[in-house]
Design an enzyme around this catalytic site. Structure first.
Site, short mmCIF file in Angstrom:
data_model
loop_
_atom_site.label_atom_id
_atom_site.label_comp_id
_atom_site.label_asym_id
_atom_site.label_seq_id
_atom_site.Cartn_x
_atom_site.Cartn_y
_atom_site.Cartn_z
CB SER A 335 -47.95 -16.15 -28.78
OG SER A 335 -48.70 -15.03 -28.36
CG ASP A 336 -50.76 -15.51 -22.60
OD1 ASP A 336 -51.42 -16.56 -22.54
OD2 ASP A 336 -50.96 -14.53 -21.85
CE LYS A 337 -57.33 -17.92 -24.87
NZ LYS A 337 -58.18 -16.73 -24.52
CG LEU A 341 -51.73 -14.84 -30.21
CD1 LEU A 341 -51.76 -16.35 -30.06
CD2 LEU A 341 -51.19 -14.44 -31.57
CB THR A 638 -45.38 -13.78 -25.56
OG1 THR A 638 -46.54 -14.64 -25.61
CG2 THR A 638 -44.80 -13.65 -26.95
#
Length: 908
Positions: A335-337, A341, A638
């Site tokens: 995942s990207d941050k 997230l 992502t």
């Protein structure tokens, strides 16, 4: 584009060279190139365009859509129905084949649009200096050595080495993943600096959000960073999904089995039993018709389509149908941050004052939260340094905080917006500050000075100067600090130690300071702010994790799914956010530069051990995805930027951001998140697992049905019995009842423990040993009931037509009962939820009953299928045959649960 051009301008050399070296290498100067020289270089380097990749022609693309095992199964059914003369069924199946091919053709065309989206990012125009004159020209005419002038709002037309800048900030999120615009300069950096740290470069396709600059073109077209990504994307072949691989294997095995059994039966019938070849051929056709799962492609498509609809209601938009089920097989989510997230809303979490550290509650732009020391809520008014620091952060500020329809938004720099939110939490609004402390003048933030200063008058008419900026810069301007008991000399060691500790927790740092007094003139000058300030506080700011993302990551961990953060942000920031999300706790983070130094074997090991990767470039993200796949993982990735597109395309499931994602990322992806929220991915995984469960349930329902019919035909041939089912009757059972009943399983809700299971092994066969046992057991039960009833009726003198009608109905009624069994693979259905929990099962059975009544009692059906009327007693016998299957299947589940095998088989 020539190889010479690619070698000549290959990064990272340009960002490591000084301005003078760049001019010398490219043989250019402040007057730019001459027109003659520009034409010569355009011949040498080519146009500043991204070359479109070679593509298959439309006809070949359409033909290749038929190269699919699912379509082969349907075409097999077409041949069988044509041999039997059922032209309506043949036409329907052919239509389904053509529609599937057309859908695949359209989807492939959409996938190619990812490359078009990247090419569309190139700027159409550029302002350059040629022959000493400023002029505007088509960006395609740019060549290395051209001098380009940039202003706010420009899209950068080529890769540039910056020569001069004025307050330049560039939005590079599409290439680097940085959440904030990057402040640019002209200094050279070390050769191995990651893309996000090359402050003296401006890259094609990014945007100037503030300021002006001049740069020299160092790369055009395919040699730019954007061009390299375009080439990476073109070179990547889209991966097949686990389900399609399993269906492909399953279809091949099933096809070989059907051919083998049919051939053996034909040989035995003609050579051993002396049946006429023509008669045996029709019997073998009936056998094949009973074994081919005609309904599988249709049911699979319906099940996936229903999954698409359910996911769309949860903000997950599926672009490729098989991706629905692939989500259920995911073992790793990369995942990207920023924004996925995290909230993408910068938030002040800490004020470090002299002698006190204050924590700030609340997240995001909503001004709700308290100030506390070690968990004890405090009143800001009782702490002069904190109170003045908050005031300084609000007054020395150009952003605006607004509330629209109960949603708080920031206009301007997100970091400045965070200071305004902190002020609101303390009861100090910007509007009140503008009124009571009017601004007289200001010095705007500039990257070379790294601070902003403002001049205000307080309600008593006294002048105050406030500054905020990089801590090391503000420390140089301060001589004092504000303690709880008043102004004291500056303790530099204390502030540097606190700055290091705060930065180590992943917080971005600002320092705020003030001094009483007015400028020497009517305007605020740099000389007025060089020294004499009182340091008020260090401010720790972070983009906090989404609360729902924290729970979603926890749910993924419970489901046996590894979550990895791959971001372009700085390592400490990524590590701190990861710790709050329970990603990579107690483990080191790895930077993109470290990834670049690893060979493939080392990277495979690190990719599995480490969960936080920072300062990652497109190549790093792509290599990480490939390393995980090489280790046998099913990877969801992502992303939102152009830099993410290659990894999105390579991943088993590419997930693009719908709100902040680029078109290139969306077109390369399999799924788009309408809300950019990681929690939506976890929800989609749950739906994907439910889809796979339902497909397994359908196969477990369908194969015994077909297997029972096949065993009936085989037994009749081997034992020289009258054929209990004619080919036409077999087709009736398969096409009318089996598909009608089996469709209900596509609507099965997810079972309660679905996110507590480990992901299924990616190489697991569609049919486990347990599944094969279940198929054989139920097949034998169906054959026993139908064939036993058929022989019984013949033995007591019932006509062949009536006995066949009873055999057909026995198979169908057994299917109705077994449909209820199939709702749960191991759990009992002898309860209210099991019997009535899926209303579509009840509807399917209710729809099937009148079809069988018509088949049995309608005159025109008698003419087509040689069926006859049945008495109530005969219907009772048929129902008993069906109940035999139901009771035996539930007994088998009971034995498995009691013997402790259920836990081992629950994931089969």
């Amino acid at each position: 584009m020539s190889d010479r051009h690619r070698d000549h301008v290959r990064p990272p050399s340009w960002h490591a060279l000084s301005k003078d070296d760049v001019e010398q290498v490219l043989q250019t100067g402040p007057d730019g190139l001459t027109e003659d020289e520009a034409r010569r270089r355009r011949v040498q380097y080519g146009s500043n365009r991204l070359t479109p990749p070679a593509r298959r022609g439309p006809l070949l693309r359409l033909v290749m859509q038929f190269h699919n095992i699912l379509l082969y199964v349907m075409l097999g059914a077409v041949v069988i129905t044509a041999v039997l003369g059922h032209w309506v069924d043949t036409g329907v199946l052919l239509a389904a084949v053509v529609i599937n091919a057309i859908i695949g053709f359209i989807q492939e065309g959409k996938a190619e649009a990812a490359l078009d989206a990247i090419r569309a990012m190139l700027s159409p125009h550029a302002t350059v200096i040629r022959d000493g004159h400023r002029r505007e020209l088509d960006a395609a005419d740019l060549v290395p050595g051209d001098w380009v002038i940039l202003t706010s709002g420009d899209r950068i037309p080529a890769d540039l080495r910056l020569i001069s800048v004025r307050e330049l900030r560039i939005e590079e999120a599409a290439l680097t993943g940085e959440s904030l615009p990057i402040e640019k300069g002209t200094d050279a950096v070390y050769a191995d600096a990651p893309l996000g740290d090359r402050y003296g470069m401006a890259y094609s396709g990014t945007f100037v959000v503030y300021g002006q600059a001049t740069g020299i073109v160092v790369a055009t077209g395919g040699a730019t960073e954007l061009g390299r990504i375009n080439q990476m994307l073109a070179d990547i072949q889209r991966m097949s999904t686990p389900l399609l691989r399993q269906i492909d294997h399953f279809g091949r095995v099933l096809a070989l089995t059907i051919i083998g059994v049919s051939a053996a039966t034909f040989v035995l019938g003609t050579l051993w039993r002396d049946h006429a070849p023509a008669e045996m051929f029709m019997m073998v056709v009936a056998l094949a018709a009973s074994a081919i799962p005609e309904g599988l492609p249709a049911i699979m498509t319906v099940t996936l389509a229903l999954g698409v609809q359910r996911m769309a209601r949860r903000n997950a938009i599926i672009r490729r149908l098989p991706a629905v089920e692939t989500l259920g097989a995911v073992t790793v989510i990369c995942s990207d941050k920023t924004g996925t997230l995290t909230r993408n809303e910068m938030t002040v979490q800490r004020f470090v004052c002299a002698g006190h550290v204050f924590d700030v509650g609340g997240v995001g732009y909503a001004p709700v939260g308290n100030f506390s020391i070690d968990g004890r809520i405090v009143d800001v008014a009782h702490y002069p340094a904190l109170s003045m620091a908050i005031r300084a952060g609000v007054l020395c500020n150009d952003a605006r905080l607004r509330e629209d329809n109960d949603v708080w938004r920031v206009e301007g720099d997100p970091t400045e917006g965070a200071l305004l939110v902190a002020g609101r939490k303390a009861g100090f609004s910007q509007h009140a500050g503008d009124t009571a402390w009017p601004r007289m003048d200001s010095i705007p933030f500039e990257s070379q000075h790294r601070f902003m200063a403002t001049w205000h008058r307080d309600p008593d008419g006294d002048s105050w100067l406030f500054v905020k900026g990089a801590p090391e810069r503000i420390l140089d301007m301060c001589e004092f600090q504000l303690n709880h008991d008043g102004k004291r000399p500056l303790d530099v060691d204390y502030w540097r130690r606190m700055a290091t500790d705060t930065a180590a927790q992943g917080l971005r740092l600002l320092a705020v300071a003030c001094k009483r007094g007015a400028p020497t003139t009517d305007c605020l000058e740099f000389a007025d702010v060089e020294q004499g300030f009182i340091l008020l506080a260090l401010v720790g700011i972070i983009d906090p994790p989404r609360e729902e993302a924290i729970e979603a990551v926890s749910e993924c961990h419970r489901a046996g799914i590894r979550v990895k953060m791959i971001t372009g942000d700085h390592g400490e920031t990524a590590r701190a956010i990861g710790a709050q999300l329970a990603i990579g706790v107690g483990k080191p983070y790895v930077t993109g530069a470290e990834v670049a130094m690893m060979d493939d074997a080392a990277l495979r090991r690190v990719a599995m051990e480490v969960d936080v990767f920072a300062r990652a470039s497109p190549e790093h993200k792509l290599r990480l995805v490939q390393a995980l796949q090489d280790d046998g993982q099913v990877v969801a990735m992502t992303g939102d930027g152009v830099n993410d597109a290659p990894a999105l395309k390579r991943a088993d499931v590419g997930v693009a951001m719908g709100l902040k994602g680029t078109e290139a990322a969306k077109e390369a992806s399999d799924m788009v998140l309408a809300d950019d929220n990681f929690a939506t991915i976890a929800t989609a995984v749950r739906e994907g697992r439910a889809v796979y469960d339902n497909l397994k349930k359908f196969i477990l329902f369908m194969l015994p049905t077909n297997g029972g019919e096949a065993l009936i035909v085989i037994a009749a041939i081997l034992f020289e019995l009258a054929l209990p089912l004619t080919p036409a009757q077999v087709l009736w059972i398969n096409m009318v009842t089996s598909s009608t009943l089996g469709l209900a399983l596509a609507f099965e809700p997810a079972e309660g423990d679905i996110m507590k299971r480990r992901p299924r092994p990616p190489r697991q066969a569609l049919l486990s040993g347990f599944f094969i046992w279940r198929v054989l057991m139920v097949s034998v039960l169906m054959m026993t009931g139908a064939l036993g009833l058929f022989l019984w009726e013949l033995a007591v003198g019932t006509s062949l037509e009536t006995a066949r009608t009873m055999a057909v109905n026995a198979v169908v009624v057994a299917e109705m009962f077994y449909l209820i069994n199939s709702r749960y693979i191991l759990a009992p259905v002898t309860n209210r939820e099991g019997l009535t929990g899926n209303r579509y099962v009840i509807v399917a059975i209710a729809a099937c009953i009148p079809l069988q009544i018509a088949y049995t009692h309608a005159g025109f059906m008698h003419a087509i299928f040689d069926s006859t009327d049945l008495t109530l007693l005969e219907w009772g016998k048929v129902t008993a045959a069906g109940l035999l299957v139901f009771a035996a299947a539930e007994l088998e589940k009971f034995v498995i649960r009691r013997t402790g095998l259920a836990a081992r088989l629950s994931h089969a």
